[in-house]
Design a protein around this motif. Structure first.
Motif, short mmCIF file in Angstrom:
data_model
loop_
_atom_site.label_atom_id
_atom_site.label_comp_id
_atom_site.label_asym_id
_atom_site.label_seq_id
_atom_site.Cartn_x
_atom_site.Cartn_y
_atom_site.Cartn_z
N MET A 1 72.84 32.54 35.65
CA MET A 1 73.91 32.28 36.44
C MET A 1 74.19 32.91 37.59
SD MET A 1 73.87 28.95 37.33
CE MET A 1 75.15 28.63 38.76
N THR A 2 73.85 32.99 38.92
CA THR A 2 74.36 34.09 39.51
C THR A 2 75.58 33.89 39.35
OG1 THR A 2 73.81 32.37 41.34
CG2 THR A 2 72.07 34.43 41.37
N HIS A 5 79.37 31.20 43.38
CA HIS A 5 79.72 31.36 44.88
C HIS A 5 80.21 29.34 45.43
CE1 HIS A 5 75.93 30.13 44.52
NE2 HIS A 5 75.59 29.38 45.22
N THR A 7 79.75 26.14 46.94
CA THR A 7 79.07 24.89 46.58
C THR A 7 78.83 25.05 48.31
OG1 THR A 7 79.24 24.44 44.59
CG2 THR A 7 77.97 22.67 46.42
N THR A 8 77.33 24.47 48.97
CA THR A 8 77.11 24.02 50.39
C THR A 8 75.62 23.81 50.93
OG1 THR A 8 76.42 26.21 50.37
CG2 THR A 8 77.88 26.52 51.16
N ARG A 9 76.29 22.90 51.35
CA ARG A 9 75.54 22.02 51.61
C ARG A 9 74.13 22.65 52.29
NH1 ARG A 9 74.44 17.77 52.79
NH2 ARG A 9 75.56 15.24 52.11
N PRO A 10 72.60 21.73 51.80
CA PRO A 10 72.24 22.97 53.06
C PRO A 10 72.13 22.26 54.39
CG PRO A 10 71.45 20.86 51.90
CD PRO A 10 72.73 20.86 51.74
N PRO A 11 72.22 23.19 55.42
CA PRO A 11 72.32 24.02 56.63
C PRO A 11 71.71 22.73 57.41
CG PRO A 11 71.22 25.88 55.58
CD PRO A 11 71.10 24.87 54.86
N GLY A 12 72.79 21.78 57.24
CA GLY A 12 71.71 21.20 58.05
C GLY A 12 72.08 21.37 60.00
N ALA A 13 71.07 19.96 60.66
CA ALA A 13 71.23 19.92 61.76
C ALA A 13 72.86 20.65 63.10
CB ALA A 13 70.83 19.04 62.36
N ARG A 179 55.52 16.14 49.53
CA ARG A 179 56.08 16.88 48.95
C ARG A 179 56.38 16.11 47.62
NH1 ARG A 179 59.76 19.26 52.44
NH2 ARG A 179 61.09 20.11 50.42
N GLU A 180 56.51 17.10 46.18
CA GLU A 180 56.44 16.35 45.40
C GLU A 180 57.93 16.04 44.35
OE1 GLU A 180 55.78 20.74 43.45
OE2 GLU A 180 53.68 19.87 43.45
N PHE A 181 58.89 16.04 45.24
CA PHE A 181 60.07 15.49 45.10
C PHE A 181 60.15 13.77 45.57
CE2 PHE A 181 62.06 16.82 49.47
CZ PHE A 181 62.11 15.24 50.18
N ALA B 104 59.41 23.08 46.07
CA ALA B 104 59.07 21.61 47.32
C ALA B 104 59.00 20.30 46.41
CB ALA B 104 57.36 21.11 47.47
N SER B 105 59.58 20.14 44.61
CA SER B 105 59.86 19.13 43.91
C SER B 105 61.17 18.63 43.44
CB SER B 105 59.21 19.62 41.99
OG SER B 105 59.87 20.55 41.76
N TYR B 152 72.62 22.04 45.55
CA TYR B 152 72.18 21.60 46.16
C TYR B 152 70.49 22.94 45.45
CZ TYR B 152 75.13 18.61 48.75
OH TYR B 152 75.91 17.42 49.43
N HIS B 154 68.57 24.66 46.97
CA HIS B 154 68.43 25.85 47.27
C HIS B 154 69.55 27.34 47.51
CE1 HIS B 154 72.23 26.01 50.42
NE2 HIS B 154 71.96 24.80 50.13
N GLU B 155 70.87 26.30 46.04
CA GLU B 155 71.61 27.19 45.58
C GLU B 155 71.17 27.77 43.93
OE1 GLU B 155 75.44 26.45 46.28
OE2 GLU B 155 74.41 24.25 47.11
N GLN B 160 65.92 28.21 37.91
CA GLN B 160 66.75 27.62 37.97
C GLN B 160 66.61 26.18 38.32
OE1 GLN B 160 69.91 29.79 39.45
NE2 GLN B 160 71.24 30.05 37.64
#
Lengths: 290, 325
Positions: A1-2, A5, A7-13, A179-181, B104-105, B152, B154-155, B160
């Motif tokens: 693990m890094t 830090h 937890t942050t949401r992905p920066p949304g609009a 996208r793959e997800f 992307a997954s 999330y 992106h972290e 990982q």
């Protein structure tokens, strides 16, 4: 693990927008203008100095003065109070119309883009037909057919804005569905509805929101235009557009009748456009990494 | 003989593309020209080939992420391609996929916890508590801390994220995982960690894998049996060791010779393939490999060689071995 830090949401609009708005004066001014106008419309029952419908035969066509800040109309009604109350109707109609268009338009756009193929081509051709009508003409048609009322006005204005929302929602859907997800979701047996609603919608929402703020300005203008030509809400209920029209008959001897409601429209549209531009910049990926 | 876990026979997929303006021309790309293979329980089966040979299409077509045009996919003797509705969803639980691109997954707007819980919620696998218990167990298994749940995608780093992708495939307790280039997008040091993780899953859970890769070293390490694909067809298959020690098809040979051997003393023979991979839109007549093949004969230019057994468990599609037999 890094390292540990937050937890942050992905920066949304929205987060990006606020970060940027603090630095971008124009966006902040736009937001303040919109906020002030909306607040004054909502607070009209408390802050309006007079009843917007009460006529006073003695105080006809009074110019702006200490008693009547923005003057009175031919029936002696206070212009300031009518602008405040009229803002309620104008903003309610345009906001509802845009919300409706956002909902219907982005649903059409996401489904069309997700399904793809011939279905997509047919639906989008239909949207192009809608798009080819200027919004005023379209509004005119609908109101003329259904008759003027608040609901019909909302329908008419909303209908004109469906196509652009469908387009704006479809474009990112085409990208995201590859996208793959999304593929992973299908491999796990998720329904198409779930994939569209839970996995695609949140990823196109920011684009749709930006579009919404810009279209709100257009919707206010369309509402005013329809009211101006007499297809808006029935009098005596004040709206900005109908006030401009009523003032038109006395434009030379009492210009304040038309000028002040025009300024109200101008201020809201200016505010919304500044705000929308700021939002658009905030979601533009090319500007993100500056 | 026991029935294999997964049996793929004559799987076919042709993509149709319209291109050109104003006169459109319709182009058919034969991504899969009928491939067949079997995967036994607990077995790791490799699918190797150059970019564009159809190996990823094969993985997606057998999971019906791309609907194949024809052929048969049998999972425990049940026809997967014919399944629909509730039965299809049940079967999908057993066949999962891990993707190449760990960026992307994963849905960027869902936390790891949401991503892992969603499949179980959709399939109604137990109560809230049971779901969190299983998520916790899977997180441990793939080597992620519990704190990851609230975060999330992106972290996380690429490695990982790939662990998250593997965890997502595991929560439904699948029996077979299609791993589509699962380590190709990762740094070499991370590749080893992920491969070790997959190895562990194979051992502990007895999972079967369809391992799609262009990296022969990785396939050699991970897979017991392997099939080599060229332009939508399998040209050779068999046990991994024997295929790479003693390749029968000239293409397999070239592929092996082109991949580096991690031994400084190994003598380097830079046998390289002449020419480009032929177009799948307009594949060469006869054996698709003949324009690049050093042993091409007249027969190769007109007749496609059938995939024939040449030894127990070994098949090859090449006229050279046809004659020898």
């Amino acid at each position: 693990m890094t390292a540990v830090h937050m937890t942050t949401r992905p920066p949304g609009a929205f987060a990006l927008f606020w970060g940027r708005a603090r630095r971008n004066k124009a966006t902040a001014i736009g937001a303040s203008l919109v906020l002030i106008m909306v607040a004054s419309a909502i607070l009209a029952p408390w802050i309006a100095p007079y009843d917007p419908l009460e006529q006073d035969i003695i105080a006809r066509l009074e110019p702006p003065s200490e008693t009547y800040w923005l003057g009175t109309d031919p029936y002696g009604r206070d212009i300031l109070s009518r602008i405040l109350w009229g803002g309620q109707v104008s903003l309610f109609v345009s906001t509802s119309a845009v919300l409706m268009a956002m909902l219907v338009g982005s649903t059409i756009g996401i489904v069309s883009g997700y399904v793809g193929g011939r279905f997509d081509r047919v639906v989008m051709a239909g949207m192009d037909v809608l798009l080819s009508f200027p919004s005023l003409i379209m509004g005119l048609l609908v109101v003329a057919m259904l008759g003027p009322s608040v609901i019909n006005l909302i329908l008419a204005i909303g209908l004109t804005a469906i196509a652009p929302f469908a387009r704006i929602a479809r474009a990112p859907t085409l990208v995201i569905k590859e996208r793959e997800f999304v593929e992973a979701g299908r491999a796990m047996g998720f329904s198409h509805g779930r994939i569209m609603g839970v996995h695609i919608l949140p990823n196109v929402a920011s684009e749709v929101m930006v579009m919404g703020s810009l279209w709100l300005a257009t919707a206010i203008r369309t509402e005013a235009s329809l009211s101006f030509i007499g297809l808006g809400v029935r009098p005596p209920t004040p709206t900005w557009g109908s006030m401009i029209r009523e003032g038109f008959e006395n434009i030379l001897d009492a210009p304040w009748l038309s000028v002040f409601p025009s300024i109200a429209i101008l201020v809201v549209m200016l505010g919304l456009n500044l705000l929308g531009d700021g939002l658009r910049d905030a979601t533009d990926p090319r500007l993100r990494h500056e | 003989m026991t029935t294999p876990l997964l049996e793929v026979s004559d799987l076919r997929k042709t993509f149709t593309v319209r291109r050109g303006f104003p006169r459109t021309e319709t182009v058919h790309v034969k991504a899969l020209a009928g491939i067949s293979f079997e995967i036994a329980e607990g077995e790791a089966f490799g699918l190797v080939g150059e970019s564009g040979c159809g190996k990823s299409t094969a993985g997606r077509a057998l999971l019906r992420l791309i609907e194949p045009d024809g052929g048969r996919v049998a999972y425990r003797n049940e026809d997967f391609l014919a399944a629909s509705g509730a039965r299809l969803r049940q079967l999908r639980q057993k066949l999962q996929i891990v993707f190449q691109d760990p960026f992307a997954s994963l849905n960027p707007r869902r936390t790891v916890g949401q991503t892992l819980a969603e499949p179980m919620q959709v399939h109604r696998l137990g109560s809230r508590d049971a779901i969190s218990a299983r998520i916790a167990a899977v997180l441990d298994e793939v080597g992620l801390p519990r704190a990851a749940l609230e975060k999330y995608p992106h972290e996380f780093s690429g490695g990982q994220r790939q662990r998250i992708g593997i965890a997502r495939a595991l929560v439904l307790e699948p029996e077979l995982i299609v791993a589509d280039e699962p380590v190709s997008a990762l740094d070499v040091s991370i590749q080893a960690q992920i491969l070790l993780l997959l190895d562990g899953l194979k051992e502990r859970r007895g999972l079967s894998f369809l391992f799609i890769s262009h990296d022969l070293g990785v396939v050699r390490h991970f897979c017991k049996r392997v099939a080599v694909m060229y332009l939508g067809r399998i040209v050779e298959d068999g046990p991994t060791d024997r295929i790479f020690d003693e390749p029968l098809h000239p293409y397999t040979k070239a592929l092996r010779d082109a991949s580096p051997v991690p031994d400084p003393r190994a003598k380097v023979t830079m046998a390289r393939l002449e020419g480009e991979v032929a177009s799948a839109i307009n594949p060469p007549s006869g054996c698709h490999f003949h324009p690049r093949c050093p042993h091409a004969m007249d027969r190769c230019r007109v007749e496609y060689p059938e995939l024939k057994a040449v030894a127990p468990g070994r098949r090859v599609a090449c006229h050279l071995h046809d004659q020898a037999a």
